[in-house]
Design a protein around this motif. Structure first.
Motif, PDB file in Angstrom:
ATOM      1  N   PRO A 120       0.839  -1.206   0.000  1.00 48.46           N
ATOM      2  CA  PRO A 120       0.000   0.000   0.000  1.00 48.46           C
ATOM      3  C   PRO A 120       0.871   1.251   0.000  1.00 48.46           C
ATOM      4  O   PRO A 120       2.019   1.234   0.462  1.00 48.46           O
ATOM      5  CB  PRO A 120      -0.805  -0.127   1.299  1.00 48.46           C
ATOM      6  N   TYR A 121       0.290   2.330  -0.532  1.00 49.86           N
ATOM      7  CA  TYR A 121       1.037   3.585  -0.625  1.00 49.86           C
ATOM      8  C   TYR A 121       1.387   4.125   0.763  1.00 49.86           C
ATOM      9  O   TYR A 121       2.477   4.640   0.986  1.00 49.86           O
ATOM     10  CB  TYR A 121       0.203   4.611  -1.392  1.00 49.86           C
ATOM     11  N   ILE A 122       0.452   3.994   1.704  1.00 53.90           N
ATOM     12  CA  ILE A 122       0.664   4.491   3.064  1.00 53.90           C
ATOM     13  C   ILE A 122       1.454   3.462   3.868  1.00 53.90           C
ATOM     14  O   ILE A 122       1.108   2.269   3.874  1.00 53.90           O
ATOM     15  CB  ILE A 122      -0.673   4.788   3.774  1.00 53.90           C
ATOM     16  N   LYS A 123       2.471   3.886   4.541  1.00 52.89           N
ATOM     17  CA  LYS A 123       3.280   2.995   5.360  1.00 52.89           C
ATOM     18  C   LYS A 123       2.426   2.389   6.469  1.00 52.89           C
ATOM     19  O   LYS A 123       1.641   3.092   7.121  1.00 52.89           O
ATOM     20  CB  LYS A 123       4.466   3.762   5.953  1.00 52.89           C
ATOM     21  N   GLN A 165     -13.294   6.990   6.381  1.00 53.29           N
ATOM     22  CA  GLN A 165     -12.380   5.858   6.301  1.00 53.29           C
ATOM     23  C   GLN A 165     -13.017   4.666   5.598  1.00 53.29           C
ATOM     24  O   GLN A 165     -12.341   3.862   4.990  1.00 53.29           O
ATOM     25  CB  GLN A 165     -11.939   5.439   7.708  1.00 53.29           C
ATOM     26  N   ASN A 166     -14.322   4.518   5.711  1.00 49.98           N
ATOM     27  CA  ASN A 166     -14.955   3.304   5.210  1.00 49.98           C
ATOM     28  C   ASN A 166     -16.010   3.585   4.154  1.00 49.98           C
ATOM     29  O   ASN A 166     -16.994   2.889   4.050  1.00 49.98           O
ATOM     30  CB  ASN A 166     -15.568   2.560   6.399  1.00 49.98           C
ATOM     31  N   ARG A 167     -15.840   4.661   3.370  1.00 50.11           N
ATOM     32  CA  ARG A 167     -16.867   5.066   2.422  1.00 50.11           C
ATOM     33  C   ARG A 167     -16.677   4.432   1.053  1.00 50.11           C
ATOM     34  O   ARG A 167     -15.561   4.281   0.582  1.00 50.11           O
ATOM     35  CB  ARG A 167     -16.883   6.591   2.300  1.00 50.11           C
ATOM     36  N   GLY A 168     -17.794   4.103   0.416  1.00 46.72           N
ATOM     37  CA  GLY A 168     -17.765   3.591  -0.942  1.00 46.72           C
ATOM     38  C   GLY A 168     -16.989   2.304  -1.093  1.00 46.72           C
ATOM     39  O   GLY A 168     -16.138   2.192  -1.963  1.00 46.72           O
ATOM     40  N   ILE A 169     -17.277   1.315  -0.252  1.00 48.81           N
ATOM     41  CA  ILE A 169     -16.506   0.073  -0.271  1.00 48.81           C
ATOM     42  C   ILE A 169     -16.719  -0.680  -1.581  1.00 48.81           C
ATOM     43  O   ILE A 169     -17.857  -1.003  -1.934  1.00 48.81           O
ATOM     44  CB  ILE A 169     -16.920  -0.825   0.909  1.00 48.81           C
ATOM     45  N   PRO A 170     -15.661  -0.974  -2.329  1.00 46.51           N
ATOM     46  CA  PRO A 170     -15.804  -1.744  -3.569  1.00 46.51           C
ATOM     47  C   PRO A 170     -16.189  -3.188  -3.255  1.00 46.51           C
ATOM     48  O   PRO A 170     -15.890  -3.701  -2.174  1.00 46.51           O
ATOM     49  CB  PRO A 170     -14.417  -1.658  -4.206  1.00 46.51           C
ATOM     50  N   ASP A 172      -7.271   0.636  -4.891  1.00 45.41           N
ATOM     51  CA  ASP A 172      -7.883   1.815  -5.514  1.00 45.41           C
ATOM     52  C   ASP A 172      -8.755   2.563  -4.504  1.00 45.41           C
ATOM     53  O   ASP A 172      -8.775   3.795  -4.473  1.00 45.41           O
ATOM     54  CB  ASP A 172      -8.736   1.411  -6.710  1.00 45.41           C
ATOM     55  N   PHE A 173      -9.475   1.812  -3.679  1.00 46.18           N
ATOM     56  CA  PHE A 173     -10.332   2.434  -2.666  1.00 46.18           C
ATOM     57  C   PHE A 173      -9.505   3.216  -1.655  1.00 46.18           C
ATOM     58  O   PHE A 173      -9.829   4.353  -1.304  1.00 46.18           O
ATOM     59  CB  PHE A 173     -11.155   1.373  -1.940  1.00 46.18           C
ATOM     60  N   ILE A 174      -8.405   2.606  -1.190  1.00 51.35           N
ATOM     61  CA  ILE A 174      -7.542   3.287  -0.224  1.00 51.35           C
ATOM     62  C   ILE A 174      -6.970   4.568  -0.831  1.00 51.35           C
ATOM     63  O   ILE A 174      -6.972   5.627  -0.191  1.00 51.35           O
ATOM     64  CB  ILE A 174      -6.397   2.357   0.227  1.00 51.35           C
ATOM     65  N   ASN A 175      -6.502   4.493  -2.066  1.00 56.28           N
ATOM     66  CA  ASN A 175      -5.917   5.665  -2.718  1.00 56.28           C
ATOM     67  C   ASN A 175      -6.962   6.734  -3.000  1.00 56.28           C
ATOM     68  O   ASN A 175      -6.678   7.940  -2.903  1.00 56.28           O
ATOM     69  CB  ASN A 175      -5.227   5.243  -4.021  1.00 56.28           C
ATOM     70  N   ARG A 176      -8.177   6.310  -3.357  1.00 62.70           N
ATOM     71  CA  ARG A 176      -9.251   7.268  -3.587  1.00 62.70           C
ATOM     72  C   ARG A 176      -9.623   7.985  -2.298  1.00 62.70           C
ATOM     73  O   ARG A 176      -9.900   9.184  -2.287  1.00 62.70           O
ATOM     74  CB  ARG A 176     -10.481   6.549  -4.163  1.00 62.70           C
ATOM     75  N   ARG A 177      -9.603   7.240  -1.211  1.00 63.27           N
ATOM     76  CA  ARG A 177      -9.900   7.829   0.096  1.00 63.27           C
ATOM     77  C   ARG A 177      -8.870   8.893   0.450  1.00 63.27           C
ATOM     78  O   ARG A 177      -9.192   9.972   0.924  1.00 63.27           O
ATOM     79  CB  ARG A 177      -9.899   6.725   1.168  1.00 63.27           C
ATOM     80  N   ILE A 178      -7.587   8.583   0.178  1.00 62.01           N
ATOM     81  CA  ILE A 178      -6.520   9.556   0.446  1.00 62.01           C
ATOM     82  C   ILE A 178      -6.754  10.818  -0.379  1.00 62.01           C
ATOM     83  O   ILE A 178      -6.652  11.944   0.112  1.00 62.01           O
ATOM     84  CB  ILE A 178      -5.140   8.955   0.116  1.00 62.01           C
ATOM     85  N   HIS A 179      -7.091  10.642  -1.672  1.00 58.58           N
ATOM     86  CA  HIS A 179      -7.300  11.768  -2.558  1.00 58.58           C
ATOM     87  C   HIS A 179      -8.481  12.623  -2.073  1.00 58.58           C
ATOM     88  O   HIS A 179      -8.400  13.853  -2.051  1.00 58.58           O
ATOM     89  CB  HIS A 179      -7.568  11.271  -3.981  1.00 58.58           C
TER      90      HIS A 179
END
Length: 333
Positions: free
Chosen positions: A51-54, A238-243, A322-329
């Motif tokens: 994942p992008y986040i450590k 944190q938990n929005r739009g779960i794929p 993709d979900f994690i990265n979208r959340r960050i964005h």
């Protein structure tokens, strides 16, 4: 006799060409003597995922009907990644009710006993017509409120004063991808009640929407200070739009042609129609439905079985990431 016409041959149960491409064991390169292991490519992809986040952990929640093969899928994923048959997630072939009763997180060892893959699989009690896990408990799991070893109660949902209720879930406690596991051999006779519960779970996961630009401003149209916005959004987003994806198990039992040769899985007309009908019933797009065969009988590895499991896992990881990265964005822009 002479005037009799020959009966037309029955239509083939398989398509001339597969309707979806998959990388099976080997593919020839320009030099015929050079073999490329496509299975190894997929395995390397999973092994190299970060994942992008450590320290971020991708949490994958499995749900589905009783006896769908959730625990067997978890064992199969562990087996393929570890290169040895694993049975950490207990299964019961004789139980007519749900064998899994508790909320369980499965980490997958990667190399040394202290090292694990940056994703985990969560198993929960199955859905059924009269009993099984409550949709409300699955919603709580989405948000990270359910702690490990919580024993599900089909009669009542987890309460906030229960010792297994997590009051302050972290980003790693929350679910980043939802996997609906369904058995292909039992799908034609799945009750409407269970299908409705699957749809309800899907709707609840989808209802957790994204942050919009308007949410970054207060009622007077003034932009919310970044620190206040981030504090509020990290809590809400944190938990929005779960794929969501579906894994179709036991495909070899559902279709004789696939039972003969697993490579027919994307040539089988019957399975293709089944996936399209299930997509129509519950709303999961066909391109998010992945047929697999679990390791529940064999004690030796099979490259075709591995290829389907790795194909499904690769897409699961991609959608979750993709979900994690979208959340960050959404939070930082």
């Amino acid at each position: 006799m002479g005037g009799q016409t020959a009966k037309a041959a029955p239509p083939s149960p398989v398509l001339e060409k597969p309707w979806r491409e998959i990388n099976w064991r080997f593919e020839f390169g320009c030099n015929v003597s050079f073999l490329i292991s496509k299975k190894q490519d997929a395995l390397d992809y999973v092994n190299n995922y970060k994942p992008y986040i450590k320290d971020q952990q991708l949490r994958i929640l499995l749900h589905g009907a009783v006896g769908a093969g959730k625990s067997s899928f978890i064992n199969s994923v562990q087996s393929v990644l570890r290169g040895r048959m694993c049975t950490e997630a207990l299964t019961d072939t004789n139980s007519k009710d749900c064998f899994t009763k508790e909320y369980t997180t499965y980490k997958i060892q990667k190399g040394s006993p202290e090292t694990f893959y940056p994703f985990v699989l969560n198993d929960i009690m199955g859905l059924s017509k009269d009993k099984g896990v409550l949709v409300d408990d699955i919603k709580l799991a989405f948000k990270g409120h359910v702690m490990d070893d919580y024993k599900f109660n089909p009669e009542s949902k987890l309460s906030v004063d229960d010792p297994f209720y997590n009051e302050a879930p972290t980003a790693n406690d929350r679910v980043h991808l939802l996997v609906c596991v369904v058995p292909a051999d039992k799908l034609p006779c799945m009750s409407d009640e269970v299908k409705k519960k699957i749809r309800d779970v899907r709707v609840e996961a989808s209802r957790l929407g994204r942050v919009t630009q308007s949410q970054k401003y207060n009622k007077c149209g003034v932009r919310v200070p970044t620190k206040i916005f981030l504090t509020d959004m990290i809590q809400k987003m944190q938990n929005r739009g779960i794929p969501q994806v579906a894994v179709l198990t036991k495909v070899d039992l559902a279709c004789p042609e696939v039972g003969k040769d697993l490579k027919n899985v994307y040539r089988s007309k019957y399975l293709k129609e089944m996936m399209e009908q299930f997509s129509s019933d519950v709303g999961i797009p066909v391109n998010c439905i992945f047929p697999v065969k679990n390791y529940h009988e064999k004690i030796n590895f099979n490259d075709d079985v591995d290829s389907l499991i790795l194909s499904a896992l690769k897409h699961i990881i991609d959608f979750g990431d993709d979900f994690i990265n979208r959340r960050i964005h959404n939070v930082y822009h």
